[in-house]
Design a protein around this motif. Structure first.
Motif, mmCIF file in Angstrom:
data_model
loop_
_atom_site.group_PDB
_atom_site.id
_atom_site.type_symbol
_atom_site.label_atom_id
_atom_site.label_comp_id
_atom_site.label_asym_id
_atom_site.label_seq_id
_atom_site.Cartn_x
_atom_site.Cartn_y
_atom_site.Cartn_z
ATOM 1 N N GLN A 1 0.818 -1.209 0.000
ATOM 2 C CA GLN A 1 0.000 0.000 0.000
ATOM 3 C C GLN A 1 0.856 1.264 0.000
ATOM 4 O O GLN A 1 0.515 2.245 -0.674
ATOM 5 N N VAL A 2 1.960 1.250 0.733
ATOM 6 C CA VAL A 2 2.880 2.397 0.697
ATOM 7 C C VAL A 2 3.447 2.577 -0.704
ATOM 8 O O VAL A 2 3.524 3.699 -1.227
ATOM 9 N N TRP A 3 3.844 1.466 -1.331
ATOM 10 C CA TRP A 3 4.389 1.540 -2.701
ATOM 11 C C TRP A 3 3.346 2.117 -3.654
ATOM 12 O O TRP A 3 3.652 2.989 -4.467
ATOM 13 N N ARG A 4 2.104 1.641 -3.567
ATOM 14 C CA ARG A 4 1.061 2.129 -4.469
ATOM 15 C C ARG A 4 0.778 3.622 -4.250
ATOM 16 O O ARG A 4 0.608 4.382 -5.200
ATOM 17 N N THR A 5 0.767 4.036 -2.997
ATOM 18 C CA THR A 5 0.505 5.441 -2.688
ATOM 19 C C THR A 5 1.608 6.342 -3.225
ATOM 20 O O THR A 5 1.344 7.372 -3.853
ATOM 21 N N LEU A 6 2.864 5.959 -3.001
ATOM 22 C CA LEU A 6 3.981 6.765 -3.484
ATOM 23 C C LEU A 6 4.042 6.764 -5.014
ATOM 24 O O LEU A 6 4.412 7.765 -5.635
ATOM 25 N N ARG A 7 3.690 5.631 -5.617
ATOM 26 C CA ARG A 7 3.670 5.552 -7.073
ATOM 27 C C ARG A 7 2.632 6.523 -7.654
ATOM 28 O O ARG A 7 2.885 7.206 -8.651
#
Length: 291
Positions: A278-284
């Motif tokens: 979820q952190v990766w998706r948000t930053l992406r």
């Protein structure tokens, strides 16, 4: 087409700000005396508004309290307010901000970023209903809306950053809150100004004219489903670029194509993996709208 990627997104240049950096221009903070809004439906709400002016920006912060609600009745918890309280309080706040903009020589079309703090996130939809009545429908500012613990009698707080002309009169902030008639006239003027900004241009980024030496304001406002970044789930833009900075709206880990939260948990052991995903998706998503 804008948003399609042939390969990895190139990293943007990062400029480190020194720890001792301070603005070069002086600022002026003015409290508008906590005057009550003159509308009957808002007579229970007292708004405290502070305007801070610098060379290129106006920063307005607002807090609101209910004059007929004691801390004992609320038990020290602002989250006890319902939808009707939230809408009345936000209407009072935005009415006072709107009245102040006339004397500051700016309008909502100059807004860059909004922080909206709610005592209860369950009132998100109620707040949006009022918010849409004041903010531009075309190229609205970016926004972050979060729930925070607020004092008793306070269902919400708001702060807004505006771009301003360097030639504007800084003493205008000291003027008193406008009457209800002046507020209505101001809203009509701003609605007319929004219509002037309408265009058939289908590009995602929209650049508004900059009269009176106003800084350039570029807005990314995507409302359709795409494969590269989530569409807006509220009346805001994903990104607003102004005065050399990009202001990003709040992001949550939504899959752009389905608009669903990614990595639903199947068992407690999935928690670490889910948080990373979820952190990766948000930053992406942040990177996609900022570059």
């Amino acid at each position: 087409m804008y948003g399609q990627q042939a390969g990895p997104i190139a990293a943007a240049d990062v400029v480190q700000v020194p720890a001792d950096w301070q603005p070069t221009s002086k600022t002026l903070s003015v409290k508008n005396g906590g005057q009550q809004n003159s509308a009957d439906s808002n007579s229970n709400w007292q708004v405290e508004l502070v305007s801070t002016l610098s060379e290129q920006h106006v920063h307005i912060t607002c807090s609101v309290s209910n004059q007929k609600t004691s801390s004992a009745e609320q038990g020290g918890k602002g989250a006890a307010f319902g939808a009707a309280d939230t809408t009345a309080a936000l209407d009072a706040v935005l009415s006072d901000v709107t009245a102040s903009l006339v004397r500051l020589g700016i309008s909502w079309s100059c807004s860059i970023f909004v922080h909206l703090y709610l005592a209860d996130m369950a009132q998100f939809a109620a707040a949006n209903e009022v918010y849409c009545q004041f903010l531009p429908q075309v190229n609205p500012p970016s926004r972050a809306c979060v729930q925070v613990p607020l004092p008793a009698g306070c269902p919400l707080k708001l702060d807004v950053l505006f771009a301003r002309s360097s030639s504007a009169d800084i003493s205008a902030a000291a003027a008193p809150i406008a009457s209800l008639a002046e507020q209505q006239q101001c809203q009509e003027q701003q609605q007319h100004q929004q219509q002037l900004h309408l265009s058939d241009d289908q590009q995602h980024y929209s650049q508004q004219p900059s009269p009176y030496n106003w800084p350039e304001r570029r807005v990314l406002h995507v409302q359709s489903i795409s494969s590269w970044a989530p569409s807006c789930i509220g009346p805001y833009s994903q990104a607003t670029a102004c005065t050399g900075l990009v202001y990003l709206a709040g992001q949550i880990p939504l899959d752009p194509a389905s608009m669903a939260i990614i990595s639903p948990l199947r068992s407690p052991t999935d928690v670490p993996h889910s948080i990373v995903a979820q952190v990766w998706r948000t930053l992406r998503s942040c990177q996609a709208v900022a570059v």
